[in-house]
Design an enzyme around this catalytic site. Structure first.
Site, PDB file in Angstrom:
ATOM      1  N   GLU A 190       0.830  -1.212   0.000  1.00 49.04           N
ATOM      2  CA  GLU A 190       0.000   0.000   0.000  1.00 49.04           C
ATOM      3  C   GLU A 190       0.866   1.265   0.000  1.00 49.04           C
ATOM      4  O   GLU A 190       0.846   2.079   0.930  1.00 49.04           O
ATOM      5  CB  GLU A 190      -0.955  -0.004   1.195  1.00 49.04           C
ATOM      6  CG  GLU A 190      -1.969  -1.135   1.135  1.00 49.04           C
ATOM      7  CD  GLU A 190      -3.002  -1.129   2.242  1.00 49.04           C
ATOM      8  OE1 GLU A 190      -4.084  -1.712   2.052  1.00 49.04           O
ATOM      9  OE2 GLU A 190      -2.734  -0.540   3.305  1.00 49.04           O
ATOM     10  N   GLU A 385      -5.273  -8.779  -0.417  1.00 44.05           N
ATOM     11  CA  GLU A 385      -5.905  -8.574   0.889  1.00 44.05           C
ATOM     12  C   GLU A 385      -7.404  -8.386   0.690  1.00 44.05           C
ATOM     13  O   GLU A 385      -7.821  -7.558  -0.115  1.00 44.05           O
ATOM     14  CB  GLU A 385      -5.358  -7.336   1.620  1.00 44.05           C
ATOM     15  CG  GLU A 385      -3.972  -7.483   2.176  1.00 44.05           C
ATOM     16  CD  GLU A 385      -3.553  -6.278   3.021  1.00 44.05           C
ATOM     17  OE1 GLU A 385      -4.445  -5.656   3.654  1.00 44.05           O
ATOM     18  OE2 GLU A 385      -2.355  -5.964   3.042  1.00 44.05           O
TER      19      GLU A 385
END
Length: 490
Positions: A190, A385
């Site tokens: 991220e 995820e």
């Protein structure tokens, strides 16, 4: 029978800083996560309090190395001592892939060390060998919220250009060491989260930059990570022929709250800002939306000669992302309900249900995200995820019944199939967050459980660390075995 593609990579995901423990063993050094204090008294929806950190907080953490209650990431779920058991459980479920991260501070304890830590290298050798025993492919994140703390205190984290060189050395070390064991890699978890929690992502603490525009500091650090990601891709391809390197973004998905043009325009602006970070790593150059933002907000990024060429020459091979929820956007949010999401607050969608932590559940949003990403990049996608954080209860007879998680997964998997079959999306695989209960990044709780495997531990670190299969464990086992959801109707 509707099936997922042959060779689809089913598995689960974790991060070293949240699961590993063993934080003072095997020569490991301090990481930023080892000094991140839990705020159990704060509202779980107040991310600013959970993620804010000062130099004084770091000094307090360093003064109490014995404290694993207020610093729960120090013990995690003790994967360090349970990895053989945990990997055996993954194999029992039928995992094809396991997404994990290497703790940089376990390889280079201070980040700037001359030589790597052999004990740390051997630990991951042992983990990869155990995975190979069960034919599970590792998908390794090079940096997942765990820069060595020394780089924060003596170099100001990723704001320093020197850190690019330290990271390059680390990447060369792990690629050379594991070139016969790992072929799937992610550079930064991220990468866009530098804007939302700069400490864990970039080792940035605002009070260490007096007189500077801290937003500019964050974007400068992000530039250094973009360059480092391109260099890591170059290194990986050179050392490991046939390897694949991906970027990883937070896939936040927004809808206009109404059909008012102002709401639609604001939603478009928000989505362009989401894609800016993957655009940079896929296309190898900054998108116009980010350059315009820099210009309009007086943000000046310092580049070294050759940075643009490096970024352009070494884009990523595939795009991976996290997806948990969606939210709405309004040009004027006055009087509207807001609800938390993946480290954000946004306008609540009245048409969606909400988890115990306020995150809105939207399987169709995953399909929309897959289509948008694939149409934009035309590169393979990987969901690395996705999952439901919930309070699971261990029954008196040692069972965990989690039909809510099975329902969540079933609906998201159905939308994944629709994206593949009807929309033509190329999806490499799916690793759920997190396959084993671990310490939550957003609130430092283990009571926010995601796993198929229950870990007997509470938020204060009390428990046996025993592993217990949840009902979702057995359900997911059947999904992987059949590569399909249709087993439920047979």
């Amino acid at each position: 029978m509707r099936k997922f593609p042959e060779g689809f990579l089913w598995g689960g995901a974790t991060a070293a800083n949240q699961i590993e423990g063993g934080w003072r063993e095997g020569g490991k050094g301090w990481s930023v996560s080892d000094a991140a204090r839990a705020h159990f008294d704060a509202d779980v929806k107040d991310y600013s309090q959970h993620n804010q950190i000062t130099t004084q907080d770091i000094e307090e953490a360093l003064a109490h190395p014995e404290d694993e209650v207020n610093y729960p990431k120090r013990h995690g779920s003790d994967f360090y001592h349970h990895y053989k058991e945990d990997i055996a459980l993954m194999a029992e479920m039928g995992f094809k892939v396991y997404r994990m991260s290497i703790a940089w501070s376990r390889i280079y304890p201070n980040g700037d060390d001359e030589q790597p830590n052999e004990q740390g290298l051997q630990f991951y050798d042992d983990v990869f060998d155990e995975l190979k025993k069960y034919n599970i492919e590792p998908l390794v994140t090079m940096s997942h919220y765990e820069p060595p703390l020394n780089l924060v205190l003596n170099y100001d984290g990723w704001y320093s250009r020197e850190v690019v060189g330290f990271f390059e050395k680390y990447v060369k070390t792990i690629c050379e060491r594991y070139k016969h064991k790992v072929k799937y890699w992610l550079t930064f978890n991220e990468v866009d989260s530098m804007i939302r929690h700069p400490y864990t992502t970039g080792g940035l603490i605002e009070d260490r930059f007096p007189g500077k525009n801290f937003e500019e500091v964050c974007y400068q650090a992000m530039h250094h990570q973009f360059v480092a990601s391109a260099l890591a891709t170059k290194i990986c391809h050179e050392i490991i022929p046939g390897s694949q390197v991906g970027c990883m973004i937070t896939k936040l998905t927004y809808y206009p709250y109404t059909c008012k043009p102002e709401d639609v325009l604001e939603t478009q602006r928000r989505m362009r800002s989401i894609y800016a970070y993957s655009d940079t790593q896929v296309f190898g150059e900054y998108p116009s939306t980010l350059l315009s933002y820099y210009k309009n907000h007086n943000i000046h990024i310092i580049k070294q000669p050759g940075d643009d060429q490096i970024m352009k020459q070494y884009p990523v091979d595939f795009v991976s992302f996290s997806y948990y929820m969606s939210s709405c956007v309004a040009a004027d949010e006055t009087g509207l309900d807001v609800t938390p999401g993946n480290t954000i607050l946004a306008v609540k969608n009245p048409h969606l249900e909400t988890s115990e932590w306020g995150w809105q559940i939207d399987p169709i949003g995953l399909r929309i995200s897959l289509v948008d990403l694939y149409d934009r990049y035309r590169k393979p996608l990987f969901i690395v995820e996705n999952g439901l954080g919930a309070k699971d209860e261990l029954t008196a007879d040692g069972q965990v019944h989690d039909p809510y998680r099975i329902d969540y997964l079933r609906r998201h998997f159905a939308c994944m199939l629709d994206a593949i079959d009807e929309d033509g999306v190329e999806l490499m695989g799916y690793t759920s967050w997190a396959c084993i209960d671990l310490i939550s990044e957003s609130t430092k709780q283990i009571s926010k459980r995601y796993g198929y495997i229950y870990v007997d531990l509470d938020d204060l670190g009390n428990g046996t660390y025993n592993r217990i299969r949840k009902d979702s464990f057995y359900w997911m086992q059947k999904v992987i075995e059949n590569n399909s959801l249709d087993f439920e109707t047979e």
